[in-house]
Scaffold this motif. Structure first.
Motif, PDB file in Angstrom:
ATOM      1  N   THR A  54       9.813   6.420  -1.119  1.00 39.32           N
ATOM      2  CA  THR A  54       8.423   6.050  -0.894  1.00 39.32           C
ATOM      3  C   THR A  54       8.021   5.016  -1.931  1.00 39.32           C
ATOM      4  OG1 THR A  54       7.894   8.253  -0.041  1.00 39.32           O
ATOM      5  CG2 THR A  54       6.047   6.859  -0.702  1.00 39.32           C
ATOM      6  N   ASP A  55       7.753   3.806  -1.462  1.00 35.63           N
ATOM      7  CA  ASP A  55       7.325   2.683  -2.317  1.00 35.63           C
ATOM      8  C   ASP A  55       5.809   2.671  -2.318  1.00 35.63           C
ATOM      9  OD1 ASP A  55       6.991   0.319  -3.683  1.00 35.63           O
ATOM     10  OD2 ASP A  55       7.645  -0.963  -2.035  1.00 35.63           O
ATOM     11  N   THR A  56       5.189   3.002  -3.450  1.00 41.24           N
ATOM     12  CA  THR A  56       3.745   3.238  -3.493  1.00 41.24           C
ATOM     13  C   THR A  56       2.976   2.036  -4.019  1.00 41.24           C
ATOM     14  OG1 THR A  56       3.846   4.204  -5.712  1.00 41.24           O
ATOM     15  CG2 THR A  56       4.136   5.703  -3.833  1.00 41.24           C
ATOM     16  N   ALA A  57       1.652   2.090  -3.845  1.00 39.75           N
ATOM     17  CA  ALA A  57       0.767   1.026  -4.310  1.00 39.75           C
ATOM     18  C   ALA A  57       0.672   1.043  -5.827  1.00 39.75           C
ATOM     19  CB  ALA A  57      -0.625   1.203  -3.704  1.00 39.75           C
ATOM     20  N   GLY A  58       0.658  -0.157  -6.416  1.00 42.30           N
ATOM     21  CA  GLY A  58       0.521  -0.256  -7.853  1.00 42.30           C
ATOM     22  C   GLY A  58      -0.851  -0.716  -8.302  1.00 42.30           C
ATOM     23  N   GLN A  59      -1.544  -1.491  -7.451  1.00 44.55           N
ATOM     24  CA  GLN A  59      -2.857  -1.990  -7.831  1.00 44.55           C
ATOM     25  C   GLN A  59      -3.828  -0.837  -8.057  1.00 44.55           C
ATOM     26  OE1 GLN A  59      -1.028  -3.173  -5.396  1.00 44.55           O
ATOM     27  NE2 GLN A  59      -0.549  -5.184  -6.224  1.00 44.55           N
ATOM     28  N   GLU A  60      -4.655  -0.977  -9.072  1.00 39.39           N
ATOM     29  CA  GLU A  60      -5.550   0.111  -9.460  1.00 39.39           C
ATOM     30  C   GLU A  60      -6.480   0.524  -8.332  1.00 39.39           C
ATOM     31  OE1 GLU A  60      -8.387   1.236 -13.290  1.00 39.39           O
ATOM     32  OE2 GLU A  60      -7.310  -0.665 -13.199  1.00 39.39           O
TER      33      GLU A  60
ATOM     34  N   ILE B  12       0.857  -1.189   0.000  1.00 38.09           N
ATOM     35  CA  ILE B  12       0.000   0.000   0.000  1.00 38.09           C
ATOM     36  C   ILE B  12       0.890   1.234   0.000  1.00 38.09           C
ATOM     37  CG2 ILE B  12      -1.725   1.314   1.279  1.00 38.09           C
ATOM     38  CD1 ILE B  12      -2.923  -1.291   2.193  1.00 38.09           C
ATOM     39  N   GLU B  13       1.795   1.330   0.962  1.00 37.12           N
ATOM     40  CA  GLU B  13       2.816   2.367   0.927  1.00 37.12           C
ATOM     41  C   GLU B  13       3.832   2.098   2.025  1.00 37.12           C
ATOM     42  OE1 GLU B  13       1.813   6.486   0.017  1.00 37.12           O
ATOM     43  OE2 GLU B  13       2.965   7.100   1.786  1.00 37.12           O
ATOM     44  N   ASP B  14       5.092   2.117   1.656  1.00 36.38           N
ATOM     45  CA  ASP B  14       6.187   1.944   2.606  1.00 36.38           C
ATOM     46  C   ASP B  14       7.200   3.065   2.393  1.00 36.38           C
ATOM     47  OD1 ASP B  14       5.300  -0.408   3.886  1.00 36.38           O
ATOM     48  OD2 ASP B  14       6.065  -1.635   2.247  1.00 36.38           O
ATOM     49  N   SER B  15       7.841   3.473   3.471  1.00 39.74           N
ATOM     50  CA  SER B  15       8.846   4.527   3.399  1.00 39.74           C
ATOM     51  C   SER B  15      10.164   4.034   3.971  1.00 39.74           C
ATOM     52  CB  SER B  15       8.378   5.777   4.163  1.00 39.74           C
ATOM     53  OG  SER B  15       7.195   6.297   3.590  1.00 39.74           O
ATOM     54  N   TYR B  16      11.250   4.445   3.346  1.00 40.70           N
ATOM     55  CA  TYR B  16      12.590   4.043   3.773  1.00 40.70           C
ATOM     56  C   TYR B  16      13.516   5.246   3.682  1.00 40.70           C
ATOM     57  CZ  TYR B  16      10.635  -0.561   2.642  1.00 40.70           C
ATOM     58  OH  TYR B  16       9.835  -1.668   2.564  1.00 40.70           O
ATOM     59  N   SER B  17      14.589   5.199   4.455  1.00 46.16           N
ATOM     60  CA  SER B  17      15.616   6.235   4.401  1.00 46.16           C
ATOM     61  C   SER B  17      16.984   5.563   4.369  1.00 46.16           C
ATOM     62  CB  SER B  17      15.524   7.168   5.613  1.00 46.16           C
ATOM     63  OG  SER B  17      14.314   7.899   5.601  1.00 46.16           O
ATOM     64  N   ILE B  18      17.821   5.996   3.468  1.00 46.16           N
ATOM     65  CA  ILE B  18      19.189   5.483   3.376  1.00 46.16           C
ATOM     66  C   ILE B  18      20.114   6.635   3.041  1.00 46.16           C
ATOM     67  CG2 ILE B  18      18.477   3.172   2.637  1.00 46.16           C
ATOM     68  CD1 ILE B  18      19.293   4.020  -0.215  1.00 46.16           C
ATOM     69  N   THR B  19      21.395   6.418   3.260  1.00 47.82           N
ATOM     70  CA  THR B  19      22.395   7.391   2.833  1.00 47.82           C
ATOM     71  C   THR B  19      23.309   6.729   1.810  1.00 47.82           C
ATOM     72  OG1 THR B  19      23.863   6.794   4.673  1.00 47.82           O
ATOM     73  CG2 THR B  19      22.367   8.669   5.002  1.00 47.82           C
ATOM     74  N   ARG B  20      23.764   7.513   0.846  1.00 47.94           N
ATOM     75  CA  ARG B  20      24.686   7.047  -0.173  1.00 47.94           C
ATOM     76  C   ARG B  20      25.686   8.162  -0.476  1.00 47.94           C
ATOM     77  NH1 ARG B  20      22.946   2.789   0.786  1.00 47.94           N
ATOM     78  NH2 ARG B  20      22.362   1.068  -0.620  1.00 47.94           N
ATOM     79  N   ARG B  21      26.944   7.766  -0.690  1.00 42.97           N
ATOM     80  CA  ARG B  21      27.959   8.718  -1.124  1.00 42.97           C
ATOM     81  C   ARG B  21      28.098   8.597  -2.636  1.00 42.97           C
ATOM     82  NH1 ARG B  21      32.074  11.626   1.073  1.00 42.97           N
ATOM     83  NH2 ARG B  21      31.666  10.714   3.121  1.00 42.97           N
ATOM     84  N   ILE B  22      27.815   9.675  -3.332  1.00 42.81           N
ATOM     85  CA  ILE B  22      27.849   9.703  -4.789  1.00 42.81           C
ATOM     86  C   ILE B  22      28.666  10.910  -5.224  1.00 42.81           C
ATOM     87  CG2 ILE B  22      26.462   9.905  -6.901  1.00 42.81           C
ATOM     88  CD1 ILE B  22      24.160   8.609  -5.302  1.00 42.81           C
ATOM     89  N   ASP B  23      29.687  10.662  -6.025  1.00 41.00           N
ATOM     90  CA  ASP B  23      30.571  11.724  -6.504  1.00 41.00           C
ATOM     91  C   ASP B  23      31.158  12.522  -5.337  1.00 41.00           C
ATOM     92  OD1 ASP B  23      29.901  10.898  -9.097  1.00 41.00           O
ATOM     93  OD2 ASP B  23      28.245  12.331  -9.224  1.00 41.00           O
ATOM     94  N   GLY B  24      31.465  11.837  -4.251  1.00 36.36           N
ATOM     95  CA  GLY B  24      32.113  12.483  -3.115  1.00 36.36           C
ATOM     96  C   GLY B  24      31.182  13.219  -2.167  1.00 36.36           C
TER      97      GLY B  24
END
Length: 279
Positions: free
Chosen positions: A64-70, A44-56
């Motif tokens: 936010t992972d959202t619902a796909g079913q119509e 239905i909906e899930d939320s996540y938080s992560i950190t990433r180092r990109i280009d320094g």
């Protein structure tokens, strides 16, 4: 170096959307937890938080992972449309999943038009559209907020399950053309084999940073003859591949050998795949 390491992470919000069963949650969990499961549990909906180092630079990604079913699409909150970027996912073994992206693309384009209208009003008032005083919660070092945004969101299309070549219904060229016509960047991914997962999100981050920088420098969202203003991404150089099918997959490689066959997009496929890694 010490000064750079002391900087707080740069926030970027990303909404992941697409039809049910196309692999949105699998992509998200592969990125966040390095996990993959073959069991399908509708989100239905899930939320996540992560950190990433990109280009320094260290970035704090709010996913936010959202619902796909119509039947769940009406639950889309306005906060989902307030993201800095959208990852539109389809399943390469289902043409219907690619067609379903049009619904989400239309919503995102309406949001982009609203933001560009906000930017135009700010400029007419003599304000920098990317300034918080113009109603935007975003600057070059800022992230998502709840104000009247003035920078159009970035859109990237991901053709997931590219490891299932024998069941493919959507050729890569078709997915690429669909993305281009709608001003989206394009990648093909496999959550199961961890193909182009990190690379896709790094691409999103770079495009968001680029659009923020352009807004800061010129008070405009983009500079590609007006097209980029609607959230279009520029064509990208091909990602690097390794020279031997026996080598370990490197960054940007399409993936490991699949059931004894050559890599997806690796050497021996020629033609289109020799040219395309992402756009």
């Amino acid at each position: 170096m010490a000064a750079a390491s002391s900087q707080p992470p740069v926030p970027i919000s990303i909404t992941i959307c697409g039809d049910g069963g196309c692999g949105k949650s699998s992509i998200t969990l592969r990125l966040v937890r390095s996990q993959w499961t073959s069991e399908y549990d509708p989100t239905i909906e899930d939320s996540y938080s992560i950190t990433r180092r990109i280009d320094g630079v260290v970035y704090h990604l709010s996913l936010t992972d959202t619902a796909g079913q119509e039947e769940y699409r009406g639950m889309w909150a306005s906060s989902n449309l307030g993201a800095d970027a959208f990852l539109l996912v389809y399943d390469i073994t289902s043409r219907e999943s690619l067609d379903a992206l049009q619904y989400f693309n239309d919503l995102i384009d309406m949001e982009a038009e609203t933001r560009l209208d906000n930017a135009a009003r700010a400029r007419r008032a003599g304000l920098n559209p990317s300034s918080p005083t113009a109603g935007s919660p975003v600057d070059i070092n800022g992230g998502a907020g709840s104000g009247a945004k003035t920078i159009a969101p970035i859109k990237i299309v991901a053709g997931n399950k590219c490891d299932l070549q024998e069941s493919r219904q959507v050729p890569a060229a078709v997915g690429l053309e669909w993305a281009r016509r709608r001003g989206c960047g394009f990648m093909e991914t496999s959550a199961r084999l961890e193909v182009n997962i990190e690379e896709t999100f790094a691409l999103i981050v770079r495009r968001v940073v680029e659009s923020r920088r352009m807004a800061e420098m010129g008070g405009m969202v983009g500079g590609d003859g007006g097209d980029f203003k609607a959230g279009m991404t520029k064509p990208l150089s091909p990602l690097l591949t390794t020279s031997s099918d026996d080598e370990k997959r490197g960054p940007g490689q399409r993936g490991p050998n699949i059931d004894g066959q050559k890599r997806v997009g690796g050497r021996g496929h020629g033609g289109f795949w020799k040219k395309l890694r992402c756009w």
